[in-house]
Design an enzyme around this catalytic site. Structure first.
Site, mmCIF file in Angstrom:
data_model
loop_
_atom_site.group_PDB
_atom_site.id
_atom_site.type_symbol
_atom_site.label_atom_id
_atom_site.label_comp_id
_atom_site.label_asym_id
_atom_site.label_seq_id
_atom_site.Cartn_x
_atom_site.Cartn_y
_atom_site.Cartn_z
ATOM 1 N N CYS A 1 0.836 -1.200 0.000
ATOM 2 C CA CYS A 1 0.000 0.000 0.000
ATOM 3 C C CYS A 1 0.880 1.262 0.000
ATOM 4 C CB CYS A 1 -0.987 -0.048 1.147
ATOM 5 S SG CYS A 1 -2.355 1.143 0.980
ATOM 6 N N HIS B 1 -3.528 -5.481 1.057
ATOM 7 C CA HIS B 1 -2.828 -5.704 2.331
ATOM 8 C C HIS B 1 -2.799 -7.189 2.699
ATOM 9 C CE1 HIS B 1 -2.394 -1.554 4.012
ATOM 10 N NE2 HIS B 1 -3.378 -1.296 3.164
ATOM 11 N N GLU C 1 -1.021 -8.517 5.034
ATOM 12 C CA GLU C 1 -0.898 -8.655 6.492
ATOM 13 C C GLU C 1 -2.251 -8.584 7.183
ATOM 14 O OE1 GLU C 1 -1.121 -4.204 6.146
ATOM 15 O OE2 GLU C 1 -0.490 -5.898 4.915
#
Length: 227
Positions: A85, A203, A205
């Site tokens: 990002c 994302h 994560e």
């Protein structure tokens, strides 16, 4: 191995990234952008957030942070580097990867889950998947539209350096499945020095913990594992 998660002023996904990596039993630690990379650094994450408040352009100021010279040197030496990002924006601004991430076609911040197809499964970041496999990841950005000159994009396509592409759940690439207007629906690309470097807007994560319900991000972060 130890993955250094670089923390810039305005980063807000650094802790999430450390937690996600450690959940995969990959050692990780946050490193302030004015400090040096630890000597035992075996991987680097440029995390999401709003470095320097996105002044000038998203990622433009962070790309000139003191630590980035070390990040570039490490990348050129083969160290795995992943920009997520805002970290993807930093990576492009630092010329780790080609192109640029610009204001969403909607001119709005968008936070939602998207589907992306795995365009090249022969990279550290995609070896857990099959080519053409569709995975689900969240996005949260206002400047995620990938832009690049047509000839350079053609070269990326020919070289297999497009990592992920926005698509429908069945893998069909449509304008409606492209959340930000990225050229050719590109969601992530690999680096100038090699596929040890990659940037992507979704994302991973945020898609690693079973309690949340989506774990496709685990496969991306497994790119740091060397065993």
């Amino acid at each position: 191995m130890t993955v250094a998660v670089v923390q810039f002023g305005g980063s807000n996904c650094d802790r999430d990234t450390v937690q996600a990596l450690e959940a995969l039993e990959i050692d990780a630690e946050r490193v302030w952008h004015e400090d040096s990379l630890p000597e035992d650094t075996d991987g680097i994450v440029l995390p999401g957030g709003f470095s320097y408040g996105d002044y000038l352009r998203a990622g433009a100021m962070a790309a000139h942070s003191p630590i980035m010279d070390e990040v570039k040197e490490a990348a050129e030496g083969g160290t795995p580097v992943l920009g997520i990002c805002n970290g993807a924006q930093v990576g492009c601004e630092a010329s780790l990867t080609p192109g640029a991430f610009t204001t969403n076609e909607s001119a709005r911040f968008q936070c939602e889950h998207v589907h992306v197809s795995v365009e090249n499964a022969d990279t550290p970041w995609t070896r857990q998947f099959e080519e053409g496999e569709v995975i689900e990841l969240p996005i949260a950005h206002g400047e995620g539209r990938f832009e690049i000159e047509d000839d350079r994009l053609a070269a990326l396509e020919d070289d297999g350096r497009v990592l992920f592409r926005y698509c429908e759940a069945d893998g069909t690439v449509t304008p409606e499945a492209n959340p930000n207007g990225s050229k050719h629906s590109v969601a992530g690309v690999t680096g100038e020095a090699g596929d040890n470097v990659a940037v992507l807007m979704p994302h991973p994560e945020r898609a690693t913990l079973p309690d949340i319900g989506v774990t496709d991000g685990q496969g991306v972060l497994e790119g740091f594992r060397t065993d």
